[in-house]
Motif scaffolding. Structure first.
Motif, mmCIF file in Angstrom:
data_model
loop_
_atom_site.group_PDB
_atom_site.id
_atom_site.type_symbol
_atom_site.label_atom_id
_atom_site.label_comp_id
_atom_site.label_asym_id
_atom_site.label_seq_id
_atom_site.Cartn_x
_atom_site.Cartn_y
_atom_site.Cartn_z
ATOM 1 N N ARG A 185 0.868 -1.231 -0.061
ATOM 2 C CA ARG A 185 -0.105 0.131 -0.002
ATOM 3 C C ARG A 185 0.992 1.344 0.060
ATOM 4 O O ARG A 185 0.670 2.137 -0.860
ATOM 5 C CB ARG A 185 -0.905 -0.103 1.107
ATOM 6 C CG ARG A 185 -2.094 -1.032 1.008
ATOM 7 C CD ARG A 185 -3.261 -0.775 2.128
ATOM 8 N NE ARG A 185 -2.640 -0.929 3.731
ATOM 9 C CZ ARG A 185 -2.721 -2.047 4.099
ATOM 10 N NH1 ARG A 185 -3.270 -3.038 3.551
ATOM 11 N NH2 ARG A 185 -2.149 -2.137 5.402
ATOM 12 N N LYS A 186 1.957 1.317 0.811
ATOM 13 C CA LYS A 186 2.870 2.266 0.876
ATOM 14 C C LYS A 186 3.620 2.463 -0.322
ATOM 15 O O LYS A 186 3.813 3.498 -0.846
ATOM 16 C CB LYS A 186 3.868 2.244 1.908
ATOM 17 C CG LYS A 186 3.259 2.555 3.432
ATOM 18 C CD LYS A 186 4.171 2.183 4.625
ATOM 19 C CE LYS A 186 3.580 2.351 5.903
ATOM 20 N NZ LYS A 186 4.606 2.402 6.975
ATOM 21 N N SER A 189 1.294 4.166 -2.950
ATOM 22 C CA SER A 189 1.083 5.490 -2.699
ATOM 23 C C SER A 189 2.257 6.356 -3.267
ATOM 24 O O SER A 189 2.197 7.435 -3.717
ATOM 25 C CB SER A 189 0.972 5.797 -1.214
ATOM 26 O OG SER A 189 -0.371 5.260 -0.814
ATOM 27 N N LYS A 192 2.016 6.493 -7.018
ATOM 28 C CA LYS A 192 0.965 7.491 -7.248
ATOM 29 C C LYS A 192 1.556 8.834 -7.417
ATOM 30 O O LYS A 192 1.385 9.813 -8.249
ATOM 31 C CB LYS A 192 0.010 7.343 -6.553
ATOM 32 C CG LYS A 192 -0.982 6.203 -6.751
ATOM 33 C CD LYS A 192 -2.117 6.109 -6.144
ATOM 34 C CE LYS A 192 -2.882 4.893 -6.242
ATOM 35 N NZ LYS A 192 -4.099 4.527 -5.556
ATOM 36 N N ALA A 193 2.523 9.211 -6.424
ATOM 37 C CA ALA A 193 2.691 10.441 -5.922
ATOM 38 C C ALA A 193 4.354 10.917 -6.675
ATOM 39 O O ALA A 193 4.159 11.845 -7.116
ATOM 40 C CB ALA A 193 2.952 10.730 -4.783
#
Length: 219
Positions: A185-186, A189, A192-193
């Motif tokens: 999950r990290k 993220s 995506k960023a």
């Protein structure tokens, strides 16, 4: 009179078959052009755009072609003219495979996010299955050890329940799987960023991340 009617019906049948064959020929020509176009688009996609992206485009292309092959096999094995449930199912499968192209990522960053989402789902399912198995009082190895029992190897009592030692091992396993899910999950993220598919070096790094994430659930 009967023979004349029979001949008339026969002529009508041949006319119907003729038009069906004409339509079928046009359909096959269109299908051939579409298949060649689809294959060409895949081969034109350079590896420099990302191996992960290319794999997903390849898989989507193969799924369409396999669906078309199955549909043709169904049509060839069906009487002419006819419309069976199997034909409708195969046709729906081809449409479904074609619709997936609209959902394909446009760059390697998006392709990596698809991989991470898939792996996160695998880990989540594994955690849920393990928690369910631990919460049930029934035989935990019922599905795993049935073959040994069928071969005449009786199972001992220790195989009929979770022992204390089993539960001690399962605890760290649960923790490891939850940690893996958290890392995925990290990572998603962060991608995506900050993910970037502009430079070749960045594209290669995204491919490396995809390969490493697949190691969580190797096939």
């Amino acid at each position: 009179m009967f023979c004349e009617n029979l001949m008339f019906v026969s002529v009508l049948n041949w006319i119907e078959v003729f038009y069906v064959l004409q339509d079928g020929e046009k359909l096959l020509e269109s299908l051939l052009k579409s298949t060649l176009t689809l294959s060409t688009i895949f081969y034109w996609l350079p590896k420099s755009q990302g191996v992960t992206l290319r794999r997903q485009v390849r898989d989507a292309t193969v799924e369409v072609l396999e669906g078309v092959t199955q549909l043709l096999e169904v049509l060839l094995s069906s009487p002419l003219p006819s419309l069976s449930r199997e034909q409708l199912t195969s046709t729906g499968g081809v449409w479904s495979a074609c619709d997936q192209f609209d959902q394909l990522p446009k760059e390697n960053k998006g392709a990596l996010l698809v991989v991470l989402s898939s792996q996160t789902g695998v880990v989540k399912d594994a955690i849920e299955e393990l928690e369910q198995a631990l919460s049930e009082a029934q035989d935990p190895f019922n599905d795993v050890l049935d073959d040994d029992q069928d071969e005449g190897n009786p199972r001992g009592n220790r195989d009929m329940y979770w022992s204390e030692r089993d539960r001690q091992v399962m605890g760290p396993c649960q923790g490891l799987m939850k940690a893996a899910a958290g890392c995925l999950r990290k990572l998603a993220s962060a991608v995506k960023a900050n993910g970037d598919s502009a430079a070749p070096q960045n594209v290669a790094q995204l491919d490396d991340l995809a390969d490493m994430s697949r190691e969580i659930s190797p096939r």
